[in-house]
Design a protein around this motif. Structure first.
Motif, mmCIF file in Angstrom:
data_model
loop_
_atom_site.group_PDB
_atom_site.id
_atom_site.type_symbol
_atom_site.label_atom_id
_atom_site.label_comp_id
_atom_site.label_asym_id
_atom_site.label_seq_id
_atom_site.Cartn_x
_atom_site.Cartn_y
_atom_site.Cartn_z
ATOM 1 N N THR A 24 0.838 -1.208 0.000
ATOM 2 C CA THR A 24 0.000 0.000 0.000
ATOM 3 C C THR A 24 0.864 1.247 0.000
ATOM 4 O O THR A 24 0.575 2.217 -0.709
ATOM 5 C CB THR A 24 -0.933 0.005 1.228
ATOM 6 N N ALA A 25 1.939 1.225 0.812
ATOM 7 C CA ALA A 25 2.825 2.392 0.878
ATOM 8 C C ALA A 25 3.509 2.624 -0.472
ATOM 9 O O ALA A 25 3.659 3.767 -0.911
ATOM 10 C CB ALA A 25 3.860 2.199 1.974
ATOM 11 N N THR A 97 -6.562 6.910 -10.956
ATOM 12 C CA THR A 97 -6.875 6.852 -9.520
ATOM 13 C C THR A 97 -7.701 5.611 -9.201
ATOM 14 O O THR A 97 -7.416 4.891 -8.242
ATOM 15 C CB THR A 97 -7.651 8.115 -9.079
ATOM 16 N N LEU A 101 -6.519 2.594 -6.752
ATOM 17 C CA LEU A 101 -7.310 2.169 -5.587
ATOM 18 C C LEU A 101 -7.729 0.704 -5.716
ATOM 19 O O LEU A 101 -7.717 -0.045 -4.739
ATOM 20 C CB LEU A 101 -8.557 3.043 -5.450
ATOM 21 N N ARG A 104 -4.785 -1.493 -4.888
ATOM 22 C CA ARG A 104 -4.547 -1.477 -3.432
ATOM 23 C C ARG A 104 -5.533 -2.405 -2.717
ATOM 24 O O ARG A 104 -5.170 -3.193 -1.854
ATOM 25 C CB ARG A 104 -4.712 -0.035 -2.935
ATOM 26 N N LEU A 244 7.507 5.783 2.716
ATOM 27 C CA LEU A 244 6.882 7.106 2.634
ATOM 28 C C LEU A 244 7.814 8.208 3.115
ATOM 29 O O LEU A 244 7.718 9.348 2.671
ATOM 30 C CB LEU A 244 5.585 7.127 3.452
ATOM 31 N N LEU A 250 10.525 4.923 -3.541
ATOM 32 C CA LEU A 250 9.332 4.670 -4.357
ATOM 33 C C LEU A 250 9.758 4.311 -5.779
ATOM 34 O O LEU A 250 10.454 5.095 -6.433
ATOM 35 C CB LEU A 250 8.441 5.925 -4.394
ATOM 36 N N ALA A 255 0.878 4.337 -9.528
ATOM 37 C CA ALA A 255 -0.437 4.583 -10.122
ATOM 38 C C ALA A 255 -0.788 6.037 -10.048
ATOM 39 O O ALA A 255 -0.441 6.717 -9.123
ATOM 40 C CB ALA A 255 -1.474 3.756 -9.400
ATOM 41 N N LEU B 44 -5.324 10.378 -3.367
ATOM 42 C CA LEU B 44 -5.661 9.091 -2.735
ATOM 43 C C LEU B 44 -4.619 8.020 -3.022
ATOM 44 O O LEU B 44 -4.471 7.072 -2.263
ATOM 45 C CB LEU B 44 -7.024 8.604 -3.237
ATOM 46 N N VAL B 45 -3.918 8.152 -4.129
ATOM 47 C CA VAL B 45 -2.968 7.092 -4.494
ATOM 48 C C VAL B 45 -1.549 7.629 -4.693
ATOM 49 O O VAL B 45 -0.701 6.939 -5.215
ATOM 50 C CB VAL B 45 -3.425 6.354 -5.782
ATOM 51 N N GLY B 47 1.885 9.641 -2.647
ATOM 52 C CA GLY B 47 2.562 9.375 -1.370
ATOM 53 C C GLY B 47 1.725 9.738 -0.157
ATOM 54 O O GLY B 47 1.587 8.960 0.773
ATOM 55 N N GLY B 49 -1.572 10.161 0.018
ATOM 56 C CA GLY B 49 -2.777 9.322 0.066
ATOM 57 C C GLY B 49 -2.500 7.953 0.641
ATOM 58 O O GLY B 49 -3.289 7.436 1.438
ATOM 59 N N GLN B 50 -1.375 7.362 0.251
ATOM 60 C CA GLN B 50 -1.034 6.041 0.776
ATOM 61 C C GLN B 50 -0.779 6.098 2.280
ATOM 62 O O GLN B 50 -1.212 5.232 3.026
ATOM 63 C CB GLN B 50 0.202 5.496 0.045
ATOM 64 N N GLY B 51 -0.073 7.150 2.706
ATOM 65 C CA GLY B 51 0.188 7.328 4.136
ATOM 66 C C GLY B 51 -1.101 7.534 4.911
ATOM 67 O O GLY B 51 -1.295 6.956 5.991
ATOM 68 N N ALA B 53 -4.120 6.541 4.022
ATOM 69 C CA ALA B 53 -4.879 5.286 4.033
ATOM 70 C C ALA B 53 -4.363 4.352 5.125
ATOM 71 O O ALA B 53 -5.145 3.798 5.911
ATOM 72 C CB ALA B 53 -4.787 4.604 2.666
ATOM 73 N N LEU B 54 -3.041 4.206 5.185
ATOM 74 C CA LEU B 54 -2.464 3.301 6.196
ATOM 75 C C LEU B 54 -2.695 3.829 7.603
ATOM 76 O O LEU B 54 -3.032 3.066 8.521
ATOM 77 C CB LEU B 54 -0.958 3.138 5.943
ATOM 78 N N VAL B 192 -9.461 5.168 2.946
ATOM 79 C CA VAL B 192 -8.823 3.850 2.845
ATOM 80 C C VAL B 192 -9.221 3.180 1.531
ATOM 81 O O VAL B 192 -8.377 2.642 0.822
ATOM 82 C CB VAL B 192 -9.197 2.945 4.045
#
Lengths: 255, 268
Positions: A24-25, A97, A101, A104, A244, A250, A255, B44-45, B47, B49-51, B53-54, B192
């Motif tokens: 996910t990260a 996007t 998602l 993920r 992150l 990265l 995406a 949302l997707v 850097g 956004g990922q942070g 979400a987590l 999320v």
């Protein structure tokens, strides 16, 4: 065929947690795709590929549809408009996007369901009992998992009994309400009665115990698995923070 | 000297620990919610956004586990035996309702039943445990454990303040519970998962987005359209079910007797 019989139930769960958080990260579609394919390969080796595919698609298909509508059709972001009709705009950024998602979510669902399919529920209950978690957790998980098929069978039997005695539900909302009443009232009544009868027996047996009790079932484990679990749990936290916190990590093609 | 067959009441140390864990869970939940509403991260997707979400996933799950750790050791055996029944009822009746194509979830009947019969701690624990067990079949429900706990807690609170003594008050309490649960769960759905789990609800969110709402705003509005009605029906159904139970059964629950959940009938 891959055998999960010698795995401690927490080992695949810890590894799955590390994989899901780190993937996910990273947020990179090809990493997510690789993880999903890896899970499917493991499932094939364990002989559960069909069950994993069906269960995953049942969850993912409506969720992907929802993400496509929200971001791909009705999203407000993006300048590269592919098509537009009234308030709806399909943009390449919106589709990206939605795809990100979706990828993920796919990792979470496929990895999580693979764990559930590989882990033996009896071992899981025994492992929870042996862990520092309160003893009530093990009892509740074990009781729920054993009650589920019993209650489902009882509900079917109630439905058959109602049909045999000629109870008719009709159509529309009132028919739905009648069906729900005919099934739910006997089911809840008998279930709550059972629970109330069981409570004094549980209390008389000294539950929950005030000290650790001897487990008759031994959960398969090893030093190597304990190390893997510790590493996986550390990776589940440190991995995303590293990815992150240090953007250089990265990979390209996010995406 | 004879030994009592029943367990002694929870001691002060356990209660103090329970209060501390509850406070930590609520602070974590409220803090995460406030931070998300205040900042409303756009990407949302990427850097950020990922942070987000987590962090949202982790914080909501951790808050739910703290609340579970606080509630579980204080539950009496009567509540402990009722909870597995409730968890199974959530799934079995939820599936039955889903199979007849009525656009309602009704997947919290068991949670509300425990809240009405065994109190808010037991209700909250049922909500969390139900989500944990259900996550074995659908991992996406895991971060919604805190919302499920809130439903159980509010069901117990409603029963405690007398909302079940009159059946017509139960759906009103359900409406309030649905609004609060929808508002608390919306950030999880938005940040999320980037939306909802179903096409129908996704279309609603899409419509609100097309009208100019932010993602969190659109998901919150969709939740406010779906959840209050669903919870109002669940609270009403469970209140009717509780009244269908014989008084000798309901009066076995200490919570029902102590707070006169069913009014005069509880004494029966």
């Amino acid at each position: 065929m891959l055998s999960a019989a010698r795995l401690h139930p927490f080992t695949p769960l810890a590894v799955a947690a590390a994989v899901v958080t780190t993937t996910t990260a990273l947020g990179t579609w090809w990493v997510s795709l690789a993880v999903v394919l890896g899970c499917l390969a493991l499932a094939a080796a364990a002989g559960v590929l069909a069950r994993l595919a069906v269960a995953s698609l049942a969850i993912l298909a409506p969720a992907w549809g929802s993400q496509l509508i929200i971001h791909g059709l009705a999203g407000r972001a993006g300048e590269h408009v592919i098509a537009a009709a009234g308030p709806l705009r399909v943009t390449s950024e919106g589709l990206e996007t939605a795809a990100g998602l979706g990828a993920r979510l796919a990792v979470l669902v496929v990895a999580g369901l693979l764990c559930a399919l590989l882990v033996d529920t009896h071992d899981l209950v025994a492992a929870v009992d042996s862990s520092p978690a309160p003893p009530q957790v093990g009892y509740l998980v074990a009781a729920t998992l054993s009650l589920l098929p019993q209650l489902a069978a009882r509900q079917r039997a109630i439905g058959e009994a109602q049909t045999l005695r000629g109870a008719r539900a009709g159509r529309g909302p009132s028919g739905w309400w009648t069906r729900l009443r005919l099934r739910a009232v006997p089911l809840v009544l008998s279930s709550v009665h059972d629970a109330a009868d069981r409570a004094p027996h549980l209390a008389a047996r000294g539950f929950p115990p005030r000290s650790r009790v001897t487990r008759l079932r031994r959960v398969p484990d090893s030093t190597a698995q304990r190390r893997v679990r510790r590493l996986a749990l550390a990776a589940a936290v440190v991995g995303p923070v590293a990815v992150l916190g240090v953007p250089v990590l990265l990979p390209a093609g996010g995406a | 000297m004879s030994h009592p067959l029943t367990l002694p009441a929870a001691d002060q140390t356990r209660r103090g620990r329970g209060r501390l864990l509850t406070a930590l869970g609520i602070v974590l939940l409220a803090g995460t919610y406030a931070a998300l509403v205040a900042t409303q991260p756009a990407g949302l997707v990427d850097g950020i956004g990922q942070g987000v979400a987590l962090a949202t996933f982790g914080a909501y799950l951790a808050a739910a586990l703290l609340l579970l750790a606080a509630a579980l050791p204080q539950l009496p055996p009567a509540a402990l035996t009722l909870i597995p029944i409730a968890l199974a009822l959530n799934i079995v009746l939820g599936q039955f309702v889903g199979s007849v194509m009525i656009p309602l979830y009704l997947d919290s009947i068991g949670t509300v039943l425990v809240g009405f019969l065994a109190g808010r701690r037991a209700g909250a624990a049922t909500g969390i445990l139900g989500t944990l067990v259900w996550s074995l079949f659908n991992p996406t429900v895991l971060p919604f454990a805190a919302g499920a706990a809130l439903v159980g807690f509010l069901a117990g609170t409603a029963a405690r303040i007398g909302a079940v003594r009159r059946v017509y008050l139960a759906p009103v309490a359900g409406l309030v519970a649905g609004v609060l649960a929808g508002v608390v769960s919306a950030p999880v759905a938005a940040f999320v998962f980037g939306g909802t789990a179903g096409v129908g609800t996704g279309a609603l969110v899409g419509a609100f987005r097309a009208m100019g709402d932010s993602l969190l705003g659109a998901v919150t509005k969709q939740a406010l359209l779906s959840d209050p009605g669903d919870k109002a029906i669940v609270f009403l159904v469970v209140a009717l079910l509780v009244y269908a139970l014989p008084a000798r059964l309901t009066s076995r629950f200490d919570f029902v007797r102590r707070h006169r959940v069913l009014g005069r009938r509880a004494a029966g």
